[in-house]
Design an enzyme around this catalytic site. Structure first.
Site, PDB file in Angstrom:
ATOM      1  N   SER A  17       7.976   9.069 -39.209  1.00 20.80           N
ATOM      2  CA  SER A  17       7.319  10.305 -38.785  1.00 20.80           C
ATOM      3  C   SER A  17       6.074   9.895 -38.002  1.00 20.80           C
ATOM      4  CB  SER A  17       6.970  11.177 -39.994  1.00 20.80           C
ATOM      5  OG  SER A  17       6.278  10.425 -40.967  1.00 20.80           O
ATOM      6  N   GLU A  19       2.187  11.029 -36.358  1.00 23.53           N
ATOM      7  CA  GLU A  19       1.054  11.963 -36.364  1.00 23.53           C
ATOM      8  C   GLU A  19       0.387  11.994 -34.994  1.00 23.53           C
ATOM      9  OE1 GLU A  19      -1.794  12.074 -39.746  1.00 23.53           O
ATOM     10  OE2 GLU A  19      -3.307  11.765 -38.188  1.00 23.53           O
ATOM     11  N   THR A  50      -2.785  17.125 -36.444  1.00 23.97           N
ATOM     12  CA  THR A  50      -3.982  17.239 -37.276  1.00 23.97           C
ATOM     13  C   THR A  50      -4.759  18.531 -36.981  1.00 23.97           C
ATOM     14  OG1 THR A  50      -5.326  15.984 -35.718  1.00 23.97           O
ATOM     15  CG2 THR A  50      -4.221  14.729 -37.460  1.00 23.97           C
ATOM     16  N   ARG A 109      -8.206  18.858 -47.999  1.00 14.07           N
ATOM     17  CA  ARG A 109      -9.484  19.519 -48.245  1.00 14.07           C
ATOM     18  C   ARG A 109     -10.340  19.495 -46.994  1.00 14.07           C
ATOM     19  NH1 ARG A 109     -14.117  16.480 -51.382  1.00 14.07           N
ATOM     20  NH2 ARG A 109     -14.227  15.672 -49.267  1.00 14.07           N
ATOM     21  N   ASP A 111     -13.250  16.801 -44.766  1.00 17.75           N
ATOM     22  CA  ASP A 111     -14.484  16.106 -45.130  1.00 17.75           C
ATOM     23  C   ASP A 111     -15.615  17.113 -45.351  1.00 17.75           C
ATOM     24  OD1 ASP A 111     -13.485  13.513 -45.106  1.00 17.75           O
ATOM     25  OD2 ASP A 111     -13.669  13.382 -42.927  1.00 17.75           O
ATOM     26  N   HIS A 154     -10.066   7.479 -52.655  1.00 16.84           N
ATOM     27  CA  HIS A 154     -10.905   8.253 -51.740  1.00 16.84           C
ATOM     28  C   HIS A 154     -12.365   7.931 -52.071  1.00 16.84           C
ATOM     29  CE1 HIS A 154     -13.017  11.797 -50.157  1.00 16.84           C
ATOM     30  NE2 HIS A 154     -12.024  11.869 -49.294  1.00 16.84           N
ATOM     31  N   ALA A 157     -13.851   9.849 -54.965  1.00 16.99           N
ATOM     32  CA  ALA A 157     -13.231   9.821 -56.295  1.00 16.99           C
ATOM     33  C   ALA A 157     -13.973   8.825 -57.192  1.00 16.99           C
ATOM     34  CB  ALA A 157     -11.763   9.427 -56.179  1.00 16.99           C
ATOM     35  N   GLN A 181      -3.525   7.131 -46.766  1.00 18.13           N
ATOM     36  CA  GLN A 181      -4.535   6.617 -45.838  1.00 18.13           C
ATOM     37  C   GLN A 181      -4.024   5.260 -45.369  1.00 18.13           C
ATOM     38  OE1 GLN A 181      -6.634   6.888 -43.597  1.00 18.13           O
ATOM     39  NE2 GLN A 181      -8.241   7.859 -44.818  1.00 18.13           N
ATOM     40  N   PHE A 221     -13.688   3.243 -38.617  1.00 17.52           N
ATOM     41  CA  PHE A 221     -13.011   4.343 -39.294  1.00 17.52           C
ATOM     42  C   PHE A 221     -12.659   3.925 -40.725  1.00 17.52           C
ATOM     43  CE2 PHE A 221      -9.379   7.347 -39.823  1.00 17.52           C
ATOM     44  CZ  PHE A 221     -10.142   8.494 -39.743  1.00 17.52           C
ATOM     45  N   HIS A 271       5.087   6.452 -41.925  1.00 18.32           N
ATOM     46  CA  HIS A 271       4.369   7.455 -41.129  1.00 18.32           C
ATOM     47  C   HIS A 271       3.399   6.725 -40.201  1.00 18.32           C
ATOM     48  CE1 HIS A 271       2.668  11.455 -40.340  1.00 18.32           C
ATOM     49  NE2 HIS A 271       1.472  10.885 -40.400  1.00 18.32           N
TER      50      HIS A 271
END
Ligand code: FAD
Length: 303
Positions: A17, A19, A50, A109, A111, A154, A157, A181, A221, A271
């Site tokens: 797939s 993105e 996105t 969610r 950022d 994350h 977390a 990610q 990033f 992906h």
């Protein structure tokens, strides 16, 4: 001794797939559609588009997925975030996706509105966490819902276990697939997968693959999103700052190595974060046995 390598025998041709991000201007629009057209004949399971946190790309994401539905044979998944928006606003976007023919949403969610590293404040009338958003989407329509997963946790977390608990809540709310990610060390992914499975989560966890088009940008990033950049990767790109041609070859080699190893270790779905650039992703797909099929437009022309 020669170990059997499924990637060399076409016995494990993966599903892929892709993105994309919605274009900001005409030039980027042309570039996006060139990439979509090039990758479409590889028959991806789905493509995703996105969504700017806070709805900053709301129109552009919508227009891009709508055009994919109208003009291609692709199955687009529209991303959606719930940060800085009320439930009513988010629900309106979900309904507009449904009306456009979208049946798959990547629920996130987003950022924190103040930027990465600042505390997250849910909108007072909004969905508080991603699992609430997943529930909201499933209440509105029979959407397929994909969510994110973080093999290196994350950044917000408290621990990897807490992160996996959050993933479990998203699955319990109706998510049927997760995309990770990006990561560069495949062992990180497999260790994570073991923990996820041990916690009773059985949905597919697609590895998110980022071809390193620009090492400096990717490393920056990665720092912000909590993904680690191994020293060996930095070493491979060192000294190539002013040599884009060699950089591209190295990027292809690095990505090929990662993808072939994932396939040899049993991964069936991949992906790709394409960054709207097709060439490298196309080459990697070719390498793993994905060859062009006729697009819908070509089939119609041939009939
Ligand atoms: P969540 O599942 O909501 O949370 C991840 C972890 O953080 C969980 O462990 C959760 O418990 C913890 N956490 C969340 N909130 C808090 C809190 N307040 N305090 C403590 N812990 C907390 N962003 C976009 O803007 N648009 C996109 O289109 C987009 N697409 C993405 C696609 C993928 C595949 C991935 C991996 C990320 C994408 N992102 C996108 C980035 C994502 O929005 C951010 O990483 C965001 O910070 C977290 O949202 P989430 O839904 O991924 O994570």
């Amino acid at each position: 001794m020669n170990a059997f390598r499924p990637s060399r025998h076409g016995s494990r041709r993966p599903r892929v797939s892709f993105e994309f991000f919605p274009p900001k201007n005409e030039e980027m629009e042309v570039n996006l559609w060139d990439s979509v057209r090039r990758l479409e004949p590889l028959g991806p399971a789905f493509v995703s588009v996105t969504y700017g946190a806070g709805g900053s790309t709301r129109e552009r994401t919508h227009n891009t997925v709508k055009r994919m539905i109208d003009e291609t044979g692709l199955k687009p998944a529209a991303h959606l975030t719930c940060v800085s928006a009320s439930c009513a606003e988010v629900d309106e976007v979900i309904r507009s996706y449904w009306a456009a023919g979208v049946r798959h949403i990547v629920a996130l969610r987003g950022d924190p509105a103040g930027g990465l590293g600042t505390p997250y404040e849910p909108h007072p009338q909004g969905y508080h966490q991603t699992s609430d958003l997943v529930e909201g989407i499933r209440r509105i329509g029979e959407f397929e819902v994909t969510v994110s997963a973080y093999p290196e946790k994350h950044p917000e977390a408290a621990s990897l276990d807490a992160d996996i608990d959050a993933l479990k809540k998203k699955v319990d709310a109706g998510a049927t697939r997760a995309i990770t990610q990006f990561f560069f060390d495949n062992d990180v992914y497999f260790r994570y997968l073991d923990k996820v499975r041990a916690s009773g989560i059985d949905i597919p966890i697609l590895p998110g693959i980022v071809p390193v088009q620009n090492f400096k940008q990717t490393a920056g990033f990665a720092r912000r999103t909590g993904a680690s950049v191994p020293q060996w990767l930095a070493d491979r790109f060192e000294g190539l700052e002013d040599d884009p041609a060699t950089r591209r070859l190295v990027a292809a080699a690095v990505c090929a190595e990662q993808v072939l190893d994932l396939i040899d270790r049993g991964v069936s779905d991949l992906h790709f974060y394409t960054m709207n650039k097709a060439d490298l992703v196309y080459a990697i797909c070719h390498l793993v046995g994905l060859k062009p099929e006729k697009t819908q437009a070509q089939q119609v022309a041939a009939e």
